[in-house]
Scaffold this motif. Structure first.
Motif, PDB file in Angstrom:
ATOM      1  N   GLY A 110       0.801  -1.216   0.045  1.00  0.00           N
ATOM      2  CA  GLY A 110       0.043   0.001  -0.110  1.00  0.00           C
ATOM      3  C   GLY A 110       0.861   1.308  -0.048  1.00  0.00           C
ATOM      4  O   GLY A 110       0.376   2.216  -0.385  1.00  0.00           O
ATOM      5  N   GLY A 111       2.003   1.041   0.492  1.00  0.00           N
ATOM      6  CA  GLY A 111       2.846   2.193   0.757  1.00  0.00           C
ATOM      7  C   GLY A 111       3.893   2.631  -0.770  1.00  0.00           C
ATOM      8  O   GLY A 111       4.645   3.647  -0.889  1.00  0.00           O
ATOM      9  N   ARG A 112       3.643   1.969  -1.780  1.00  0.00           N
ATOM     10  CA  ARG A 112       4.141   2.365  -2.974  1.00  0.00           C
ATOM     11  C   ARG A 112       3.766   3.542  -3.631  1.00  0.00           C
ATOM     12  O   ARG A 112       2.667   3.993  -3.111  1.00  0.00           O
ATOM     13  N   ASP A 113       4.608   4.108  -4.651  1.00  0.00           N
ATOM     14  CA  ASP A 113       4.268   5.433  -4.905  1.00  0.00           C
ATOM     15  C   ASP A 113       2.940   5.549  -5.874  1.00  0.00           C
ATOM     16  O   ASP A 113       2.550   4.522  -6.367  1.00  0.00           O
ATOM     17  N   ALA A 114       2.598   6.685  -6.282  1.00  0.00           N
ATOM     18  CA  ALA A 114       1.447   6.863  -6.863  1.00  0.00           C
ATOM     19  C   ALA A 114       1.254   6.522  -8.269  1.00  0.00           C
ATOM     20  O   ALA A 114       0.339   5.873  -8.854  1.00  0.00           O
ATOM     21  N   ALA A 115       2.633   6.226  -8.907  1.00  0.00           N
ATOM     22  CA  ALA A 115       2.569   5.823 -10.100  1.00  0.00           C
ATOM     23  C   ALA A 115       2.219   4.391 -10.243  1.00  0.00           C
ATOM     24  O   ALA A 115       1.453   3.768 -11.165  1.00  0.00           O
ATOM     25  N   TYR A 116       2.754   3.554  -9.470  1.00  0.00           N
ATOM     26  CA  TYR A 116       2.419   2.054  -9.009  1.00  0.00           C
ATOM     27  C   TYR A 116       0.979   1.968  -8.913  1.00  0.00           C
ATOM     28  O   TYR A 116       0.575   1.017  -9.712  1.00  0.00           O
ATOM     29  N   HIS A 117       0.342   2.639  -8.033  1.00  0.00           N
ATOM     30  CA  HIS A 117      -0.892   2.470  -8.133  1.00  0.00           C
ATOM     31  C   HIS A 117      -1.864   2.933  -9.103  1.00  0.00           C
ATOM     32  O   HIS A 117      -2.897   2.532  -9.158  1.00  0.00           O
ATOM     33  N   ALA A 118      -1.431   3.975  -9.824  1.00  0.00           N
ATOM     34  CA  ALA A 118      -2.283   4.302 -10.871  1.00  0.00           C
ATOM     35  C   ALA A 118      -2.129   2.948 -11.930  1.00  0.00           C
ATOM     36  O   ALA A 118      -3.083   2.864 -12.619  1.00  0.00           O
ATOM     37  N   ARG A 119      -1.027   2.431 -12.099  1.00  0.00           N
ATOM     38  CA  ARG A 119      -0.989   1.431 -13.005  1.00  0.00           C
ATOM     39  C   ARG A 119      -1.806   0.265 -12.625  1.00  0.00           C
ATOM     40  O   ARG A 119      -2.581  -0.724 -13.279  1.00  0.00           O
ATOM     41  N   VAL A 120      -2.056   0.005 -11.220  1.00  0.00           N
ATOM     42  CA  VAL A 120      -2.883  -0.962 -10.638  1.00  0.00           C
ATOM     43  C   VAL A 120      -4.265  -0.760 -11.007  1.00  0.00           C
ATOM     44  O   VAL A 120      -5.088  -1.688 -11.510  1.00  0.00           O
ATOM     45  N   ALA A 121      -4.545   0.666 -10.734  1.00  0.00           N
ATOM     46  CA  ALA A 121      -5.879   0.936 -11.096  1.00  0.00           C
ATOM     47  C   ALA A 121      -6.291   0.678 -12.687  1.00  0.00           C
ATOM     48  O   ALA A 121      -7.340   0.272 -12.959  1.00  0.00           O
ATOM     49  N   GLN A 122      -5.352   1.030 -13.567  1.00  0.00           N
ATOM     50  CA  GLN A 122      -5.583   1.009 -15.114  1.00  0.00           C
ATOM     51  C   GLN A 122      -5.607  -0.541 -15.015  1.00  0.00           C
ATOM     52  O   GLN A 122      -6.656  -0.950 -15.945  1.00  0.00           O
ATOM     53  N   ALA A 123      -4.943  -1.334 -14.585  1.00  0.00           N
ATOM     54  CA  ALA A 123      -5.072  -2.759 -14.757  1.00  0.00           C
ATOM     55  C   ALA A 123      -6.482  -3.377 -14.507  1.00  0.00           C
ATOM     56  O   ALA A 123      -7.089  -4.287 -15.016  1.00  0.00           O
ATOM     57  N   PHE A 124      -6.924  -2.908 -13.162  1.00  0.00           N
ATOM     58  CA  PHE A 124      -8.322  -3.441 -12.869  1.00  0.00           C
ATOM     59  C   PHE A 124      -9.190  -2.997 -13.879  1.00  0.00           C
ATOM     60  O   PHE A 124     -10.036  -3.839 -14.076  1.00  0.00           O
ATOM     61  N   ALA A 125      -9.262  -1.695 -14.440  1.00  0.00           N
ATOM     62  CA  ALA A 125     -10.074  -1.378 -15.216  1.00  0.00           C
ATOM     63  C   ALA A 125     -10.015  -2.320 -16.698  1.00  0.00           C
ATOM     64  O   ALA A 125     -10.930  -2.670 -17.179  1.00  0.00           O
ATOM     65  N   ARG A 126      -8.790  -2.734 -17.018  1.00  0.00           N
ATOM     66  CA  ARG A 126      -8.768  -3.305 -18.141  1.00  0.00           C
ATOM     67  C   ARG A 126      -9.281  -4.776 -18.018  1.00  0.00           C
ATOM     68  O   ARG A 126      -9.994  -5.464 -18.862  1.00  0.00           O
ATOM     69  N   ILE A 127      -9.053  -5.345 -16.696  1.00  0.00           N
ATOM     70  CA  ILE A 127      -9.487  -6.814 -16.539  1.00  0.00           C
ATOM     71  C   ILE A 127     -11.047  -6.687 -16.598  1.00  0.00           C
ATOM     72  O   ILE A 127     -11.482  -7.786 -17.128  1.00  0.00           O
ATOM     73  N   ALA A 128     -11.633  -5.817 -16.007  1.00  0.00           N
ATOM     74  CA  ALA A 128     -13.192  -5.953 -15.934  1.00  0.00           C
ATOM     75  C   ALA A 128     -13.509  -5.618 -17.215  1.00  0.00           C
ATOM     76  O   ALA A 128     -14.543  -6.360 -17.597  1.00  0.00           O
ATOM     77  N   GLU A 129     -13.063  -4.641 -17.921  1.00  0.00           N
ATOM     78  CA  GLU A 129     -13.630  -4.479 -19.325  1.00  0.00           C
ATOM     79  C   GLU A 129     -13.417  -5.796 -20.194  1.00  0.00           C
ATOM     80  O   GLU A 129     -14.310  -5.942 -21.036  1.00  0.00           O
TER      81      GLU A 129
END
Length: 215
Positions: A159-178
């Motif tokens: 959870g403490g990783r940087d904002a760029a890491y978490h942005a990639r995570v959010a984008q990946a979740f969106a791609r998977i769901a789509e």
């Protein structure tokens, strides 16, 4: 005996998974459904030990490949000892994170391929997937505000990783769901917990109808 339903809640940091897991479990129990609530990594004694290795604050952390292997090992024990037996008993299993978190965090965030993570899941957990995955989504600013209130003692290692890491995570979740709309319901969790809970119950309406008609 009729097999139970397997529901996973997914999303990035600060989306409200723990709150929605609790509210959903209470709502299902009020309907007379036998519910098992669990989490990843964790859920069994062995998997909880691995959780400590993965999320502890000490040390430099794990390379993404080692991290993915540890998550897969914890999940394999979780599936074998808790999730499959509960489903076989007709219980509903609500899990705070499952394999799609590995796809988003170690895949989207850490750079591993989705195929490699799928192979680990196929070997370790025989490819088990939830009947429905609820993807909770909030804007980054909302997540940050919630985390500032929640994590006053510091975030865990991931959870403490940087904002760029978490942005990639959010984008990946969106791609998977789509890519897998039949298995996912995307939940706007930016409002109140009650609003998100109503959306969760709406997404579950067909499973609830079929489950109650069989009972």
């Amino acid at each position: 005996m009729t097999r139970g339903q397997f529901i996973a809640l997914e999303g990035g940091e600060g989306v409200g998974k723990s709150t929605q897991t609790r509210l959903l479990a209470d709502a299902l129990r009020a309907r007379g459904i036998d519910v098992v609530v669990t989490r990843e990594p964790g859920g069994t004694p062995g998997a909880e030990v691995i959780r400590g290795l993965l999320l502890g604050l000490d040390g430099e952390g794990w390379h993404p490949r080692a991290e993915a292997l540890l998550f897969a090992a914890a999940r394999a024990d979780h599936v074998e000892r808790l999730i499959r037996p509960a489903l076989s008993r007709g219980q509903w299993v609500i899990c705070d994170r499952f394999v799609d978190s590995s796809r988003a965090y170690q895949g989207g965030g850490g750079g591993l391929s989705d195929a490699d993570i799928a192979d680990l899941h196929r070997i370790g957990s025989e490819g088990l997937l939830p009947d429905l995955t609820l993807l909770l989504q909030v804007p980054p600013a909302v997540a940050e505000a919630r985390l500032s209130l929640r994590d006053t003692g510091g975030s865990d290692r991931i959870g403490g990783r940087d904002a760029a890491y978490h942005a990639r995570v959010a984008q990946a979740f969106a791609r998977i769901a789509e890519a897998e709309p039949a298995r996912f319901a995307r939940i706007d969790a930016a409002g109140s917990p009650e609003q998100a809970h109503a959306a969760v119950l709406s997404a579950l309406s067909s499973l609830l109808s079929s489950g109650l008609s069989r009972s």
